[in-house]
Design a protein around this motif. Sequence first.
Motif, mmCIF file in Angstrom:
data_model
loop_
_atom_site.group_PDB
_atom_site.id
_atom_site.type_symbol
_atom_site.label_atom_id
_atom_site.label_comp_id
_atom_site.label_asym_id
_atom_site.label_seq_id
_atom_site.Cartn_x
_atom_site.Cartn_y
_atom_site.Cartn_z
ATOM 1 N N VAL A 180 0.853 -1.189 0.000
ATOM 2 C CA VAL A 180 0.000 0.000 0.000
ATOM 3 C C VAL A 180 0.883 1.232 0.000
ATOM 4 O O VAL A 180 1.748 1.403 0.841
ATOM 5 C CB VAL A 180 -0.914 0.018 1.228
ATOM 6 N N VAL A 181 0.680 2.093 -0.998
ATOM 7 C CA VAL A 181 1.512 3.277 -1.116
ATOM 8 C C VAL A 181 0.637 4.523 -1.095
ATOM 9 O O VAL A 181 -0.465 4.508 -0.580
ATOM 10 C CB VAL A 181 2.379 3.199 -2.396
ATOM 11 N N SER A 182 1.110 5.584 -1.684
ATOM 12 C CA SER A 182 0.463 6.879 -1.464
ATOM 13 C C SER A 182 -0.869 6.997 -2.180
ATOM 14 O O SER A 182 -1.139 6.323 -3.158
ATOM 15 C CB SER A 182 1.393 7.994 -1.931
ATOM 16 N N ILE A 183 -1.699 7.921 -1.656
ATOM 17 C CA ILE A 183 -2.992 8.247 -2.260
ATOM 18 C C ILE A 183 -2.943 9.706 -2.711
ATOM 19 O O ILE A 183 -2.508 10.577 -1.974
ATOM 20 C CB ILE A 183 -4.117 8.056 -1.219
ATOM 21 N N ARG A 184 -3.399 9.976 -3.937
ATOM 22 C CA ARG A 184 -3.418 11.347 -4.444
ATOM 23 C C ARG A 184 -4.695 12.093 -4.041
ATOM 24 O O ARG A 184 -4.744 13.286 -4.015
ATOM 25 C CB ARG A 184 -3.346 11.332 -5.972
ATOM 26 N N GLY A 185 -5.189 12.027 -3.569
ATOM 27 C CA GLY A 185 -6.275 12.962 -3.272
ATOM 28 C C GLY A 185 -7.583 12.471 -2.672
ATOM 29 O O GLY A 185 -7.420 11.975 -1.690
ATOM 30 N N ALA B 121 -4.891 5.132 2.958
ATOM 31 C CA ALA B 121 -4.599 3.944 2.154
ATOM 32 C C ALA B 121 -4.699 2.663 2.991
ATOM 33 O O ALA B 121 -5.342 1.691 2.589
ATOM 34 C CB ALA B 121 -3.206 4.067 1.535
ATOM 35 N N GLU B 122 -4.094 2.682 4.166
ATOM 36 C CA GLU B 122 -4.073 1.459 4.974
ATOM 37 C C GLU B 122 -5.435 1.156 5.574
ATOM 38 O O GLU B 122 -5.843 -0.006 5.631
ATOM 39 C CB GLU B 122 -2.999 1.566 6.063
ATOM 40 N N ALA C 258 -15.915 1.409 -3.299
ATOM 41 C CA ALA C 258 -15.526 1.715 -4.678
ATOM 42 C C ALA C 258 -15.615 3.219 -4.927
ATOM 43 O O ALA C 258 -14.723 3.817 -5.546
ATOM 44 C CB ALA C 258 -16.418 0.948 -5.651
ATOM 45 N N LEU C 259 -16.689 3.850 -4.446
ATOM 46 C CA LEU C 259 -16.810 5.293 -4.601
ATOM 47 C C LEU C 259 -15.723 6.014 -3.813
ATOM 48 O O LEU C 259 -15.182 7.029 -4.271
ATOM 49 C CB LEU C 259 -18.199 5.761 -4.150
ATOM 50 N N LYS C 260 -15.392 5.499 -2.647
ATOM 51 C CA LYS C 260 -14.320 6.111 -1.860
ATOM 52 C C LYS C 260 -13.003 6.043 -2.613
ATOM 53 O O LYS C 260 -12.211 6.997 -2.591
ATOM 54 C CB LYS C 260 -14.187 5.411 -0.506
ATOM 55 N N MET C 261 -12.758 4.934 -3.312
ATOM 56 C CA MET C 261 -11.546 4.827 -4.116
ATOM 57 C C MET C 261 -11.551 5.865 -5.244
ATOM 58 O O MET C 261 -10.519 6.461 -5.549
ATOM 59 C CB MET C 261 -11.393 3.418 -4.676
ATOM 60 N N LEU C 262 -12.715 6.077 -5.862
ATOM 61 C CA LEU C 262 -12.798 7.106 -6.902
ATOM 62 C C LEU C 262 -12.519 8.486 -6.322
ATOM 63 O O LEU C 262 -11.953 9.352 -6.990
ATOM 64 C CB LEU C 262 -14.178 7.076 -7.559
ATOM 65 N N MET D 122 -10.558 9.033 -3.623
ATOM 66 C CA MET D 122 -9.164 9.076 -3.181
ATOM 67 C C MET D 122 -8.171 8.975 -4.332
ATOM 68 O O MET D 122 -7.046 9.463 -4.224
ATOM 69 C CB MET D 122 -8.910 7.950 -2.178
ATOM 70 N N GLN D 123 -8.557 8.312 -5.421
ATOM 71 C CA GLN D 123 -7.687 8.099 -6.574
ATOM 72 C C GLN D 123 -6.361 7.440 -6.204
ATOM 73 O O GLN D 123 -5.290 8.048 -6.320
ATOM 74 C CB GLN D 123 -7.427 9.418 -7.303
ATOM 75 N N PRO D 124 -6.413 6.193 -5.748
ATOM 76 C CA PRO D 124 -5.160 5.484 -5.441
ATOM 77 C C PRO D 124 -4.301 5.346 -6.683
ATOM 78 O O PRO D 124 -4.808 5.267 -7.803
ATOM 79 C CB PRO D 124 -5.649 4.116 -4.948
ATOM 80 N N ASP D 125 -2.998 5.302 -6.477
ATOM 81 C CA ASP D 125 -2.112 5.203 -7.624
ATOM 82 C C ASP D 125 -2.117 3.779 -8.185
ATOM 83 O O ASP D 125 -2.687 2.857 -7.617
ATOM 84 C CB ASP D 125 -0.699 5.678 -7.275
ATOM 85 N N ARG D 126 -1.480 3.638 -9.328
ATOM 86 C CA ARG D 126 -1.500 2.377 -10.067
ATOM 87 C C ARG D 126 -0.976 1.216 -9.231
ATOM 88 O O ARG D 126 -1.541 0.120 -9.238
ATOM 89 C CB ARG D 126 -0.667 2.541 -11.338
#
Length: 203
Positions: free
Chosen positions: A9-14, A83-84, A112-116, A118-122
């Motif tokens: 698990v790494v960084s989240i952009r927003g 992220a965690e 799923a909406l929360k991921m949209l 937060m926009q987790p990286d690839r």
Amino acid sequence: MASSTASWVVSIRGANPHTRAVTTWREECERERCFGLPAEAPVDRAWELGRIGANPQMLVENTVRSGIYRSSYWRERCFGLTAETLVGRAVELDHVGGTFGRNGPTPFLCLALKMLQMQPDRETVVGFISNEEHRYLRALGAFYLRLTGTGADVRRYLEPLSNDHREIRERISDEEFTLTDVGYFIDKLLTQDSCCDTALPRI
């Protein structure tokens, strides 16, 4: 949480719901001044929406999204996620699904909406999909990638999962669930116009 789960698990952009969702997305994009990106075309997905200033949450139809925002799960379990802690919520899931009853959203759809949002990286998304231990975490990552990924990435990462026959539950009403497996869920993402009450971009 075990390090095997969180180490990557790494960084989240927003009727067909696809047409209705496309219309809603076009209307909302217009308000966000991004009409130049065709609503009927594949979205290069949350990355492109983010680049031009639109909100990736618009990939979920307005009525569904509003129901999620009003739900107790969203207010109580999705507030302030990192992220965690998002991974922690995902491994607690015990079913997939969209809405049920009077537009009540499943926890799966809320995350799923929360991921949209937060926009987790690839790397994070691929980590979800590659996880061998938690089947619902894999399903959540696959659903997010199907909404936001390029056609090449969708085929690369999701097609191999068609052979994952681990059993999962899908909620279809207030009190009714059906048994399926991860591979069947992946096949729906690859072959159908919508999944979990969400229109899927063409690939």
